[in-house]
Motif scaffolding. Structure first.
Motif, mmCIF file in Angstrom:
data_model
loop_
_atom_site.group_PDB
_atom_site.id
_atom_site.type_symbol
_atom_site.label_atom_id
_atom_site.label_comp_id
_atom_site.label_asym_id
_atom_site.label_seq_id
_atom_site.Cartn_x
_atom_site.Cartn_y
_atom_site.Cartn_z
ATOM 1 N N PRO A 442 0.974 -1.317 0.024
ATOM 2 C CA PRO A 442 -0.323 -0.048 0.002
ATOM 3 C C PRO A 442 0.907 1.378 -0.193
ATOM 4 C CG PRO A 442 -0.844 -1.557 1.452
ATOM 5 C CD PRO A 442 0.488 -2.150 0.995
ATOM 6 N N GLN A 443 2.257 1.308 0.518
ATOM 7 C CA GLN A 443 2.632 2.410 0.205
ATOM 8 C C GLN A 443 3.176 3.053 -1.170
ATOM 9 O OE1 GLN A 443 2.954 -0.216 2.372
ATOM 10 N NE2 GLN A 443 2.579 0.792 4.092
ATOM 11 N N ALA A 444 3.012 1.769 -1.665
ATOM 12 C CA ALA A 444 2.990 2.862 -3.400
ATOM 13 C C ALA A 444 2.135 3.158 -4.452
ATOM 14 C CB ALA A 444 3.559 1.216 -3.914
ATOM 15 N N GLU A 445 1.674 4.395 -3.184
ATOM 16 C CA GLU A 445 0.467 4.078 -3.730
ATOM 17 C C GLU A 445 0.864 5.702 -4.565
ATOM 18 O OE1 GLU A 445 -1.951 7.689 -1.078
ATOM 19 O OE2 GLU A 445 -0.312 6.333 0.517
ATOM 20 N N LEU A 446 1.588 6.524 -4.896
ATOM 21 C CA LEU A 446 2.227 7.216 -5.573
ATOM 22 C C LEU A 446 1.579 6.950 -7.022
ATOM 23 C CD1 LEU A 446 5.074 8.739 -2.994
ATOM 24 C CD2 LEU A 446 2.608 9.930 -3.778
ATOM 25 N N LEU A 447 2.085 5.874 -7.341
ATOM 26 C CA LEU A 447 2.091 5.380 -8.601
ATOM 27 C C LEU A 447 0.753 5.454 -8.880
ATOM 28 C CD1 LEU A 447 3.485 1.640 -8.000
ATOM 29 C CD2 LEU A 447 4.756 3.377 -9.213
ATOM 30 N N PHE A 448 -0.025 5.657 -8.485
ATOM 31 C CA PHE A 448 -1.810 6.543 -9.094
ATOM 32 C C PHE A 448 -1.400 7.717 -9.279
ATOM 33 C CE2 PHE A 448 -3.957 2.847 -6.519
ATOM 34 C CZ PHE A 448 -4.117 2.300 -7.560
ATOM 35 N N ILE A 449 -0.776 8.737 -9.126
ATOM 36 C CA ILE A 449 -1.092 10.268 -9.525
ATOM 37 C C ILE A 449 -0.599 10.017 -10.817
ATOM 38 C CG2 ILE A 449 0.572 12.213 -9.159
ATOM 39 C CD1 ILE A 449 1.794 11.858 -6.542
ATOM 40 N N LEU A 451 -1.347 7.425 -13.079
ATOM 41 C CA LEU A 451 -2.747 7.059 -13.575
ATOM 42 C C LEU A 451 -3.663 7.631 -14.045
ATOM 43 C CD1 LEU A 451 -3.811 4.428 -14.633
ATOM 44 C CD2 LEU A 451 -3.654 3.617 -12.702
ATOM 45 N N GLU A 452 -3.919 8.561 -13.043
ATOM 46 C CA GLU A 452 -4.940 9.939 -12.821
ATOM 47 C C GLU A 452 -4.623 11.055 -13.367
ATOM 48 O OE1 GLU A 452 -8.130 11.164 -9.245
ATOM 49 O OE2 GLU A 452 -5.800 10.677 -8.660
ATOM 50 N N PHE A 453 -3.887 11.240 -14.180
ATOM 51 C CA PHE A 453 -3.331 11.947 -14.983
ATOM 52 C C PHE A 453 -4.332 11.857 -16.264
ATOM 53 C CE2 PHE A 453 -0.694 14.040 -17.963
ATOM 54 C CZ PHE A 453 -0.819 15.907 -18.245
ATOM 55 N N ALA A 454 -3.162 11.109 -16.596
ATOM 56 C CA ALA A 454 -3.199 9.737 -17.402
ATOM 57 C C ALA A 454 -5.626 9.412 -18.492
ATOM 58 C CB ALA A 454 -3.165 8.110 -17.950
ATOM 59 N N VAL A 455 -6.198 9.046 -16.798
ATOM 60 C CA VAL A 455 -6.941 9.222 -17.326
ATOM 61 C C VAL A 455 -8.314 10.525 -17.768
ATOM 62 C CG1 VAL A 455 -9.409 8.294 -16.050
ATOM 63 C CG2 VAL A 455 -7.166 7.227 -15.544
ATOM 64 N N ASP A 456 -7.292 11.823 -17.036
ATOM 65 C CA ASP A 456 -8.526 12.586 -16.747
ATOM 66 C C ASP A 456 -7.673 13.116 -19.104
ATOM 67 O OD1 ASP A 456 -9.201 12.967 -15.232
ATOM 68 O OD2 ASP A 456 -7.049 14.421 -13.896
ATOM 69 N N LEU A 457 -6.963 12.648 -18.893
ATOM 70 C CA LEU A 457 -6.799 12.975 -20.773
ATOM 71 C C LEU A 457 -7.572 12.220 -21.661
ATOM 72 C CD1 LEU A 457 -4.799 14.819 -22.500
ATOM 73 C CD2 LEU A 457 -3.115 13.101 -22.125
ATOM 74 N N LEU A 458 -7.639 11.131 -21.037
ATOM 75 C CA LEU A 458 -8.325 10.198 -21.826
ATOM 76 C C LEU A 458 -9.688 10.765 -21.791
ATOM 77 C CD1 LEU A 458 -8.628 6.946 -23.546
ATOM 78 C CD2 LEU A 458 -9.345 5.913 -21.556
ATOM 79 N N ARG A 459 -9.715 11.552 -20.893
ATOM 80 C CA ARG A 459 -11.927 11.753 -20.543
ATOM 81 C C ARG A 459 -11.861 12.689 -21.397
ATOM 82 N NH1 ARG A 459 -12.354 13.376 -15.958
ATOM 83 N NH2 ARG A 459 -14.359 13.731 -15.713
ATOM 84 N N ALA A 460 -10.873 13.633 -21.697
ATOM 85 C CA ALA A 460 -11.025 15.207 -22.480
ATOM 86 C C ALA A 460 -10.699 14.372 -23.826
ATOM 87 C CB ALA A 460 -10.018 16.288 -21.654
ATOM 88 N N VAL A 461 -9.784 14.181 -24.086
ATOM 89 C CA VAL A 461 -10.005 13.641 -25.599
ATOM 90 C C VAL A 461 -10.911 12.828 -26.472
ATOM 91 C CG1 VAL A 461 -8.515 11.990 -27.663
ATOM 92 C CG2 VAL A 461 -7.565 13.164 -25.519
ATOM 93 N N THR A 462 -11.196 11.998 -25.236
ATOM 94 C CA THR A 462 -13.606 11.513 -25.484
ATOM 95 C C THR A 462 -14.093 12.131 -25.584
ATOM 96 O OG1 THR A 462 -12.023 9.265 -24.829
ATOM 97 C CG2 THR A 462 -14.571 9.583 -24.960
ATOM 98 N N LYS A 463 -14.026 13.115 -24.958
ATOM 99 C CA LYS A 463 -15.642 14.531 -25.423
ATOM 100 C C LYS A 463 -15.122 14.915 -25.815
ATOM 101 C CE LYS A 463 -17.307 17.438 -21.729
ATOM 102 N NZ LYS A 463 -17.666 18.704 -20.413
ATOM 103 N N TYR A 464 -14.134 15.494 -26.200
ATOM 104 C CA TYR A 464 -13.442 16.604 -27.800
ATOM 105 C C TYR A 464 -14.463 15.931 -28.559
ATOM 106 C CZ TYR A 464 -11.469 18.901 -31.489
ATOM 107 O OH TYR A 464 -11.070 19.914 -32.146
ATOM 108 N N ILE A 465 -13.696 15.254 -28.692
ATOM 109 C CA ILE A 465 -13.785 13.905 -30.248
ATOM 110 C C ILE A 465 -15.661 13.078 -30.311
ATOM 111 C CG2 ILE A 465 -13.635 11.264 -31.856
ATOM 112 C CD1 ILE A 465 -10.857 11.489 -30.619
ATOM 113 N N SER A 466 -16.201 12.883 -29.269
ATOM 114 C CA SER A 466 -17.466 12.822 -29.406
ATOM 115 C C SER A 466 -18.261 13.942 -29.611
ATOM 116 C CB SER A 466 -17.762 12.068 -27.864
ATOM 117 O OG SER A 466 -17.716 13.688 -26.903
#
Length: 669
Positions: A442-449, A451-466
């Protein structure tokens, strides 16, 4: 068409046709069983008795295809008979019992009114059967944990079929998932039982839930958790409908369902990492074993749902064929997996995920070798060319089914796949590695930072194309005959690309024009209809006039799923709202609509239909004696207690009574 050169492929297609034809076959189960037995005996006889070569080959082929077709029909009829018998026995047993005990084995989709779960019965006789549990959303609602056991009052009911024209038949969908009955109630009516361990094949759903809890704990935004839970683990239970629509419009909805694409990414990554083992003796065998291990580990982590297990079986067979057999056997390996799955459960053939997965992989194995052989000799273009080919070929294979089920086609699917697919591959690999690492440490939670940025980018790109102009276009609904024509057209386009590439564009253009004309011809012939729709807690009448739909209701014209489904199915172009009248004339019928707001002393002629709405507090016998109706209808705006009282009065007066809550919408044509 090169794929028909393989006997296993031809026999598999015939078996599939038999399964699809089985439910509507005029031949009984016993007759089909006799035919199969006689055909098998004749085949065995021909194997050992010498005959003339031409006649033997021709007759043997006919008997083999006939046997496969009858076996397919026999399989699906046996499955349906067993399913119906088990559901009837279960319903009868529960009806005579006071309590119902079940254990939650997986969580389903969450709606505005219910949280759905799949559960198994804690009953020795019916422990193999599953039911749908729907917990109402109220002040007492809480999420049930995977593996928890509960005791409640016994009130299993059949899953309701579609109540309105054009609506999705949820009962049919759940039937092919192996579930026919459901329990619905409030969470406060459930009493916890002692802890019962899950069986080995039910534990993956628990692992999926634990992985989802880990994501929810360490991710900062709820939207990112919902999207990552769907993308990495196949858990779409809490995914926002708006996000689903954006992915569908952009043409990348398949990313939200863990299936062949995700397993393919895991497969490619694993083989790329283990490529150095090819230098050693038996290195390819070791790569095969480790790749199979990675695929099935990912399948177990994502809950081992039917779609994931199906895709894992398919890829395992293909990998086995490519490793231990000649490379030309990939198509055979694909159909070996099809045979295995259909023999295990013929209901798979009626599941949309099965159809889309096999059509996509089938077209990729069939056409991609030729596409790769025509790669332009330009430096740095090979990977882009392959990615475009996979997207185009897979879309060509699945387009008929997508249009048949969803009635829309994304125009920017190639752009979406070129931008998003490589990015999603990185997110998937990094996300799985990060998730497993955090679950173990559990101490490796910084790995999700990142990942969360990548998901924000994915949502933005998908919204733009749609949101691009004309991101998708709607297609009128069409029948099964048009679907078959569409599928044959796809095969013809594929064959043209292989054999006559210069004729591909004119042939494709002619087929598109022909299919468009055929869809128009196959449109429903009726131009006028009045429908007393089934709506929960409200009254709503639909009057269709050509491509216009007039909606009679008391409140505003708000979003309504059943109405939207009918508009799409009937290709409605214009909507209009009017208030509900007291007396309605249609097709020579006089319909009197009663909500209890006026007395029965109106000076009206005898009526044909009496529609009771809004829990009308009336003396029904007086109304019957005054207006002499021929039919009484009650819609979904009244309580069941009132409808039971009205039904008893109608029975006493020897009048037919129609309840839209049980029998579905009432349609005048």
């Amino acid at each position: 068409m090169g794929f028909v050169e393989f006997p296993l492929v031809r026999l598999g297609l015939v078996l599939l046709l038999g399964i699809y034809a089985g439910p509507s076959s005029p031949f009984s189960f016993d007759l089909l069983l006799e035919v199969v037995c006689y055909c098998v005996l004749l085949l065995l006889f021909m194997c050992f008795v010498p005959l003339g070569v031409p006649s033997k080959t021709y007759l043997f082929s006919v008997l083999a295809y006939g046997t496969c077709f009858c076996c397919g029909a026999l399989l699906i009829q046996a499955k349906e008979q067993r399913f119906n018998l088990e559901q009837e026995q279960l319903a009868h047993k529960v009806a005579t019992s006071k309590t119902l005990r079940f254990q939650i084995i997986s969580q389903g989709n969450e709606t505005a009114y219910h949280v759905k779960y799949e559960a198994k019965l804690l009953d020795k006789e019916h422990s193999r059967l599953r039911i749908l549990v729907r917990v109402k959303k109220d002040s007492s609602c809480h999420y049930l944990k995977i593996g928890s056991s509960w005791d409640t009052n016994a009130k299993l009911t059949k899953i309701a079929s579609a109540k309105n024209p054009g609506s999705f038949d949820y009962a049919k969908y759940m039937k092919y998932q192996g579930i026919g009955l459901n329990w619905s109630g409030a969470a406060k009516s459930l009493k916890p039982l002692y802890k019962i361990p899950l069986t080995w094949h039910e534990r993956p759903a628990l692992w999926q839930a634990q992985a989802s809890e880990t994501l929810n704990k360490y991710l900062q935004q709820q939207e990112n958790f919902e999207l990552l839970a769907a993308l990495l683990l196949g858990n779409k239970s809490q995914l926002d409908p708006e996000t689903k629509q954006q992915f569908a419009t952009a043409g990348i909805m398949h990313l939200l369902a863990v299936s062949g694409l995700h397993l393919g990414i895991v497969l490619l990554f694993t083989r790329q990492v283990l490529n150095f083992l090819n230098r050693f003796k038996y290195g390819n065998k070791l790569i095969f074993l480790l790749t199979i291990l990675s695929i099935w580990t990912f399948a177990l982590l994502t809950g081992a749902s039917v779609s994931v297990l199906r895709a894992a079986t398919m890829f395992s067979c293909i990998l086995f064929g490519r490793t231990f057999l000649a490379r030309g056997h990939s198509m055979n390996s694909l159909f070996v997996s099809l045979w295995i799955l259909l023999l295990i459960d013929p209901f798979f053939a009626f599941q949309l995920g099965f159809e889309l997965s096999y059509m996509a992989v089938f077209f990729i194995l069939w056409l991609m070798p030729v596409w790769n052989a025509r790669t332009p000799k330009i430096k740095g273009v090979k990977k882009l060319w392959q990615l475009c080919g996979v997207s185009l070929v897979a879309q060509a294979g699945t387009a008929p089914l997508s249009l048949y089920y969803f009635h829309q086609f994304p125009l920017y699917f190639l752009l979406s796949n070129l931008i998003v697919l490589p990015f999603v591959g990185l997110v998937l690999v990094y996300g799985i590695i990060s998730l497993i690492t955090v679950m173990l440490w559990p101490q490796a939670e910084l790995l999700f930072i990142p990942l969360e940025f990548a998901v924000d980018l994915l949502r933005a790109v998908t919204k733009y194309i749609s949101e691009l102009p004309r991101a998708s276009f709607a297609v009128p609904s069409f029948g099964f005959a048009v679907l078959l024509t569409f599928l044959w057209s796809s095969l013809l386009v594929g064959w043209t690309y292989l054999k006559r590439p210069l004729r591909l564009f004119p042939i494709s253009l002619c087929l598109c024009i022909g299919l468009g004309i055929l869809i128009r011809i196959q449109q429903p012939k009726k131009t006028s209809a009045l429908i007393i729709s089934q709506q929960f807690g409200r009254t709503e009448l639909w009057q269709r006039q050509g491509k216009q739909l007039v909606i009679y209701q008391s409140d505003s014209l708000e979003a309504n799923y059943s109405r939207s489904a009918y508009v799409q199915a009937e290709n409605i172009a214009q909507l209009q709202q009017l208030s509900i009248p007291t007396l309605f004339y249609y097709a020579g019928k006089r319909v009197l609509i009663i909500d209890g707001s006026f007395s029965p002393d109106l000076d009206l002629e005898p009526i044909d239909i009496l529609l009771l709405t809004s829990n009308a507090k009336i003396h029904l016998e007086r109304w019957i004696n005054r207006y002499h109706p021929k039919l009484i209808i009650a819609d979904g705006s009244s309580y069941n207690s009132n409808k039971q009282r009205w039904r008893a009065t109608a029975k006493k007066e020897r009048l037919p009574f129609y309840d839209t809550s049980q029998q579905g919408a009432f349609v005048f044509e």
